[in-house]
Design a protein around this motif. Structure first.
Motif: not given
Ligand SMILES: [Zn+2]
Length: 280
Positions: A92-97
Motif C-alpha cells: 500500500p502507498k504510504p500516507p502522504a502525511n
C-alpha cells in the motif's frame, strides 16, 4: 497308393488350416487382452491434459494452480522451479502525511563501490544493452530484456519523472529480494510494513542528459541507469509517525550491506539516495 496321397494331402491341409486359425486366434486374443490391460492400468493415472504431448512440452514455470491437485504421483510430477518472490502482497502507498526516513550517504554507513565497477557490472549482465532512446526502450521491453517493475513486498515506486518502471530481469529479481529481506527484517517490530522508496530505474540516454549529467568520473558518460542495471533508493517510508526512523534505517542498512558483501550489488551512497547496481 495314388489314392492315399491326395487324402493325406487334404488332411494335412485341413490340419494346417486349423492350427493356423487357432494360432491367429491365440495371438489376437492375447494381444487384445494386453492392450485392454495396458489401457486399464494407465488411464486412471493420466488425466487427458497431462497425457498429451503438451504436458511434456509445457513450461515447468507454469503456475501450479492450473494442474489438477494430486493428479499424478509426486515421483512423476515435474517440480516447479523456485520462483522469484511474486508480488503477492501489493504494497500500500504510504500516507502522504508521514515523514519519510532518509536513505542517503549521511544516514547510512555503507562502503562506496567505485563507479567504474558499477559500469563494468552493468555492461556484463546477460540482458544488458545501452538504452539510447524511447525506441530502444520499447525494443528492450518487447525482447524481454527489460521487464516491468511494479510495487512489491517491502518496496514501492515513487512517481518517476526521468526514468521508466523497467529493469533488466536480474535487477528486478534483486530488487524483489531486497524488498523481501527488508520486510522480513522488520517483521514483528513496530516498524513492520515500512517500505523502501524507489526513486529511479531505467533511464534512456536522453533522459539522463535532461537530468543534467552527474559525472561520477571523467572517463565515461553513460549512467548505469541507461543499462537497466541500477535503481535508486531515496527513502524508507514508515507505517506511521508514531514509530521512529531507527528501525527502518537500520534494516535497510543491514540489507544493503548483506547484499553488497554477498557480491550481489554495488552501492554508491549519494547525497539524495543510495545508488544500487546489480552484479552479474
Ligand atoms: Zn542512481
Amino acid at each position: 497308393m495314388p489314392a492315399i496321397g491326395p487324402n493325406l494331402g487334404a488332411m494335412a491341409r485341413s490340419i494346417w488350416k486349423r492350427y493356423r486359425w487357432d494360432r491367429i486366434g491365440l495371438v489376437t486374443g492375447t494381444f487384445s487382452l494386453m492392450v485392454i490391460g495396458l489401457v486399464a492400468w494407465v488411464s486412471p493415472d493420466v488425466p487427458p491434459s497431462e497425457g498429451s504431448s503438451a504436458a511434456v512440452l509445457s513450461h515447468p514455470d507454469a503456475p501450479p494452480s492450473v494442474e489438477p491437485a494430486g493428479a499424478l504421483p509426486t515421483s512423476r510430477r515435474v517440480e516447479p522451479q523456485p520462483q522469484p518472490q511474486p508480488e503477492a502482497e501489493p504494497a500500500p502507498k504510504p500516507p502522504a502525511n508521514i515523514k519519510p526516513c532518509s536513505c542517503n550517504k549521511s544516514a547510512l554507513k555503507i562502503p562506496r563501490n567505485p563507479y567504474t565497477a558499477h559500469r563494468v557490472a552493468a555492461r556484463n549482465l546477460p540482458n544488458s544493452f545501452f538504452v539510447k532512446d524511447k525506441s530502444g526502450l520499447d525494443w528492450g521491453r518487447k525482447a524481454g530484456k527489460l521487464v516491468p517493475v511494479e510495487d512489491g513486498r517491502g518496496y514501492h515506486i515513487a512517481p518517476l519523472s526521468h526514468s521508466h518502471k523497467a529493469l533488466l530481469p536480474e535487477a528486478r529479481n534483486v530488487l524483489h529480494a531486497i524488498g523481501n529481506a527488508f520486510a522480513d527484517e522488520l517483521k514483528g517490530t513496530p516498524s513492520e510494513g515500512a517500505l523502501i522508496r524507489i526513486s529511479s530505474m531505467t533511464r534512456t540516454a536522453a533522459q539522463q542528459k535532461a537530468l543534467g549529467q552527474r559525472n561520477y568520473n571523467a572517463i565515461g558518460e553513460e549512467s548505469t541507469h541507461s543499462y537497466g542495471a541500477s535503481f535508486d533508493i531515496a527513502f524508507t517510508d514508515r507505517p506511521s509517525n508514531d514509530v521512529t526512523c531507527s528501525d527502518a534505517t537500520r534494516a535497510i542498512q543491514k540489507v544493503l550491506l548483506d547484499f553488497q558483501r554477498r557480491g550481489e550489488i554495488l552501492v554508491v551512497p549519494e547525497g539524495t539516495c543510495m545508488h544500487v547496481t546489480v552484479r552479474p
